[in-house]
Write a protein that holds these residues in place. Sequence first.
Motif, PDB file in Angstrom:
ATOM      1  N   VAL A 106       0.852  -1.198   0.000  1.00 29.82           N
ATOM      2  CA  VAL A 106       0.000   0.000   0.000  1.00 29.82           C
ATOM      3  C   VAL A 106       0.884   1.242   0.000  1.00 29.82           C
ATOM      4  O   VAL A 106       0.674   2.184  -0.781  1.00 29.82           O
ATOM      5  N   TYR A 107       1.884   1.227   0.871  1.00 27.96           N
ATOM      6  CA  TYR A 107       2.810   2.358   0.974  1.00 27.96           C
ATOM      7  C   TYR A 107       3.464   2.655  -0.367  1.00 27.96           C
ATOM      8  O   TYR A 107       3.408   3.779  -0.877  1.00 27.96           O
ATOM      9  N   SER A 108       4.075   1.634  -0.959  1.00 31.64           N
ATOM     10  CA  SER A 108       4.883   1.887  -2.162  1.00 31.64           C
ATOM     11  C   SER A 108       4.017   2.181  -3.387  1.00 31.64           C
ATOM     12  O   SER A 108       4.421   2.968  -4.249  1.00 31.64           O
ATOM     13  N   THR A 109       2.826   1.590  -3.449  1.00 32.23           N
ATOM     14  CA  THR A 109       1.937   1.881  -4.579  1.00 32.23           C
ATOM     15  C   THR A 109       1.479   3.338  -4.517  1.00 32.23           C
ATOM     16  O   THR A 109       1.505   4.051  -5.525  1.00 32.23           O
ATOM     17  N   ALA A 110       1.072   3.770  -3.315  1.00 29.58           N
ATOM     18  CA  ALA A 110       0.654   5.162  -3.147  1.00 29.58           C
ATOM     19  C   ALA A 110       1.818   6.114  -3.420  1.00 29.58           C
ATOM     20  O   ALA A 110       1.669   7.128  -4.118  1.00 29.58           O
ATOM     21  N   LEU A 111       2.981   5.765  -2.902  1.00 28.09           N
ATOM     22  CA  LEU A 111       4.139   6.637  -3.084  1.00 28.09           C
ATOM     23  C   LEU A 111       4.552   6.715  -4.554  1.00 28.09           C
ATOM     24  O   LEU A 111       4.904   7.790  -5.057  1.00 28.09           O
ATOM     25  N   GLY A 112       4.491   5.574  -5.241  1.00 26.05           N
ATOM     26  CA  GLY A 112       4.866   5.547  -6.661  1.00 26.05           C
ATOM     27  C   GLY A 112       3.956   6.428  -7.491  1.00 26.05           C
ATOM     28  O   GLY A 112       4.417   7.183  -8.355  1.00 26.05           O
ATOM     29  N   LEU A 113       2.674   6.333  -7.205  1.00 27.78           N
ATOM     30  CA  LEU A 113       1.695   7.150  -7.928  1.00 27.78           C
ATOM     31  C   LEU A 113       1.905   8.629  -7.596  1.00 27.78           C
ATOM     32  O   LEU A 113       1.931   9.484  -8.496  1.00 27.78           O
ATOM     33  N   ALA A 114       2.094   8.931  -6.308  1.00 26.28           N
ATOM     34  CA  ALA A 114       2.340  10.317  -5.888  1.00 26.28           C
ATOM     35  C   ALA A 114       3.593  10.867  -6.568  1.00 26.28           C
ATOM     36  O   ALA A 114       3.608  12.005  -7.062  1.00 26.28           O
ATOM     37  N   PHE A 115       4.623  10.046  -6.623  1.00 26.76           N
ATOM     38  CA  PHE A 115       5.888  10.456  -7.255  1.00 26.76           C
ATOM     39  C   PHE A 115       5.643  10.894  -8.696  1.00 26.76           C
ATOM     40  O   PHE A 115       6.132  11.933  -9.138  1.00 26.76           O
ATOM     41  N   GLN A 116       4.850  10.093  -9.422  1.00 25.06           N
ATOM     42  CA  GLN A 116       4.619  10.384 -10.830  1.00 25.06           C
ATOM     43  C   GLN A 116       3.758  11.629 -11.017  1.00 25.06           C
ATOM     44  O   GLN A 116       3.998  12.436 -11.904  1.00 25.06           O
ATOM     45  N   ILE A 117       2.746  11.774 -10.151  1.00 24.39           N
ATOM     46  CA  ILE A 117       1.905  12.974 -10.235  1.00 24.39           C
ATOM     47  C   ILE A 117       2.754  14.218  -9.991  1.00 24.39           C
ATOM     48  O   ILE A 117       2.678  15.205 -10.727  1.00 24.39           O
ATOM     49  N   VAL A 118       3.611  14.153  -8.946  1.00 22.87           N
ATOM     50  CA  VAL A 118       4.480  15.297  -8.642  1.00 22.87           C
ATOM     51  C   VAL A 118       5.432  15.560  -9.812  1.00 22.87           C
ATOM     52  O   VAL A 118       5.705  16.723 -10.164  1.00 22.87           O
ATOM     53  N   LEU A 163       5.672  19.080 -11.660  1.00 18.99           N
ATOM     54  CA  LEU A 163       6.929  19.822 -11.799  1.00 18.99           C
ATOM     55  C   LEU A 163       7.262  20.070 -13.266  1.00 18.99           C
ATOM     56  O   LEU A 163       7.728  21.156 -13.627  1.00 18.99           O
ATOM     57  N   ASP A 164       7.009  19.060 -14.111  1.00 18.51           N
ATOM     58  CA  ASP A 164       7.285  19.216 -15.545  1.00 18.51           C
ATOM     59  C   ASP A 164       6.480  20.377 -16.119  1.00 18.51           C
ATOM     60  O   ASP A 164       6.928  21.058 -17.040  1.00 18.51           O
ATOM     61  N   ALA A 165       5.280  20.577 -15.550  1.00 19.57           N
ATOM     62  CA  ALA A 165       4.394  21.632 -16.065  1.00 19.57           C
ATOM     63  C   ALA A 165       4.668  22.991 -15.435  1.00 19.57           C
ATOM     64  O   ALA A 165       4.296  24.028 -15.989  1.00 19.57           O
ATOM     65  N   THR A 166       5.331  23.012 -14.241  1.00 19.41           N
ATOM     66  CA  THR A 166       5.428  24.281 -13.503  1.00 19.41           C
ATOM     67  C   THR A 166       6.853  24.779 -13.260  1.00 19.41           C
ATOM     68  O   THR A 166       7.052  25.987 -13.126  1.00 19.41           O
ATOM     69  N   LEU A 209      14.803  21.832 -12.166  1.00 19.46           N
ATOM     70  CA  LEU A 209      14.586  20.392 -12.287  1.00 19.46           C
ATOM     71  C   LEU A 209      15.877  19.610 -12.482  1.00 19.46           C
ATOM     72  O   LEU A 209      15.970  18.444 -12.113  1.00 19.46           O
ATOM     73  N   GLY A 210      16.875  20.227 -13.094  1.00 21.39           N
ATOM     74  CA  GLY A 210      18.079  19.489 -13.460  1.00 21.39           C
ATOM     75  C   GLY A 210      17.839  18.615 -14.664  1.00 21.39           C
ATOM     76  O   GLY A 210      18.609  17.726 -14.984  1.00 21.39           O
ATOM     77  N   LYS A 211      16.695  18.806 -15.320  1.00 19.82           N
ATOM     78  CA  LYS A 211      16.435  18.132 -16.595  1.00 19.82           C
ATOM     79  C   LYS A 211      15.509  19.045 -17.411  1.00 19.82           C
ATOM     80  O   LYS A 211      15.022  20.055 -16.899  1.00 19.82           O
ATOM     81  N   THR A 212      15.303  18.689 -18.668  1.00 17.37           N
ATOM     82  CA  THR A 212      14.533  19.570 -19.546  1.00 17.37           C
ATOM     83  C   THR A 212      13.067  19.602 -19.127  1.00 17.37           C
ATOM     84  O   THR A 212      12.409  18.565 -19.080  1.00 17.37           O
ATOM     85  N   ALA A 213      12.542  20.797 -18.803  1.00 21.74           N
ATOM     86  CA  ALA A 213      11.148  20.939 -18.360  1.00 21.74           C
ATOM     87  C   ALA A 213      10.204  21.050 -19.549  1.00 21.74           C
ATOM     88  O   ALA A 213      10.616  21.397 -20.657  1.00 21.74           O
ATOM     89  N   GLY A 214       8.938  20.734 -19.307  1.00 24.98           N
ATOM     90  CA  GLY A 214       7.906  20.929 -20.325  1.00 24.98           C
ATOM     91  C   GLY A 214       7.969  19.942 -21.475  1.00 24.98           C
ATOM     92  O   GLY A 214       7.301  20.122 -22.493  1.00 24.98           O
TER      93      GLY A 214
END
Lengths: 211, 211
Positions: A125-137, A141-144, A150-155
């Motif tokens: 439960v922990y890692s599934t929620a965290l994995g999904l949260a990680f991707q949403i964040v 970040l890619d959008a904002t 970021l240290g990588k190409t944004a947008g």
Amino acid sequence: VHDDLPCMDDDDLRRGRPTVHKAFDEATALLVGDALQTRAFELLAHASCDAQVCLKMISALAAASGSRGMAGGQAIDLESVGKKLDLAGLQQMHAMKTGALLSCAVQLGGIAAQLNSVQMANLDVYSTALGLAFQIVDDVLDATADSQTLGKTAGKDAAANKPTYVTLMGLDYAQKQAKELQETAIASLDSFGASAQALKDLALLVVNRGK
Amino acid sequence: VHDDLPCMDDDDLRRGRPTVHKAFDEATALLVGDALQTRAFELLAHASCDAQVCLKMISALAAASGSRGMAGGQAIDLESVGKKLDLAGLQQMHAMKTGALLSCAVQLGGIAAQLNSVQMANLDVYSTALGLAFQIVDDVLDATADSQTLGKTAGKDAAANKPTYVTLMGLDYAQKQAKELQETAIASLDSFGASAQALKDLALLVVNRGK
């Protein structure tokens, strides 16, 4: 390293530094990825655990990395450029592409510690929620954020017309979801008490990060 | 699959059929290679052997595939294009690039059968000689056969100015060497008697093949 290659995400920067194929060349990046993947299995084969435990860890890593995990998720991702992936499809893709390996990292600790099945389910439960949260964040970040932060190409995702949590749910709802998933992740660790403090800190870090 | 990619050998044909990146695309070829490598470790983790034996096999495969084996040998190969690699350098490169994995295939059988160290050493002599013979014959065929017979593009090494056994030893001596290595390989199997017939047949096939 493979993910940054021109035929994949074609990224010049990773954590603010040139990617391997930029600093060296594509052939080197291909071989480095191949050799490191092999090395992961080699390290697990020599872990100071019971042989059965080592095998379980190897099996978990293989399942998370291969066609049913990361590599399969990446294939779905490549196919979905320009397509109308819905939220369920996007979640399935991310669950395989990044979630499986993140969950596996948590799982490996549980296997090594020989936790019982209820404890393992809590970690899931922990890692599934965290994995999904990680991707949403990541999508937020890619959008904002800008490339330097970021240290990588944004947008890049928007430019490639890739479906993201931000394009599918909108920025506000995506940020709210990430917060809720963070709470779910932290609550799932209750039964572990203080021994899970590092995992709780990680959940805070992943959602509150600025890059 | 990775070996055929444009940044590696850039081959359009493999066994007379389009290579994966030609039939599909580079991204698919990259992921297929990654997923298959993972799958190999997964299969060994579930082999019907004692757990310790499974771990030994995983460890052998990892050593043969990674930076000290195939991936490392391929890196040396890429670096040596246009350079004056001598015979010792060429042998070291091939021992890692193709020999290690070929030896590993033989070794895995020995590990699974729990052979003693003398038997394992005999198998090592066999597979080292066979691996070297295989590469010499490969170079001979690349220099003498046509693409249709080979099922892959012929004359590529010469065109790329790569050192080969044929360019370093000449065609006649290379063919003589392959024959001698075949004899060494077959003689190393003496103590196994009839149970090693398939390995003997393989040594005959590798050196006498026309493609």
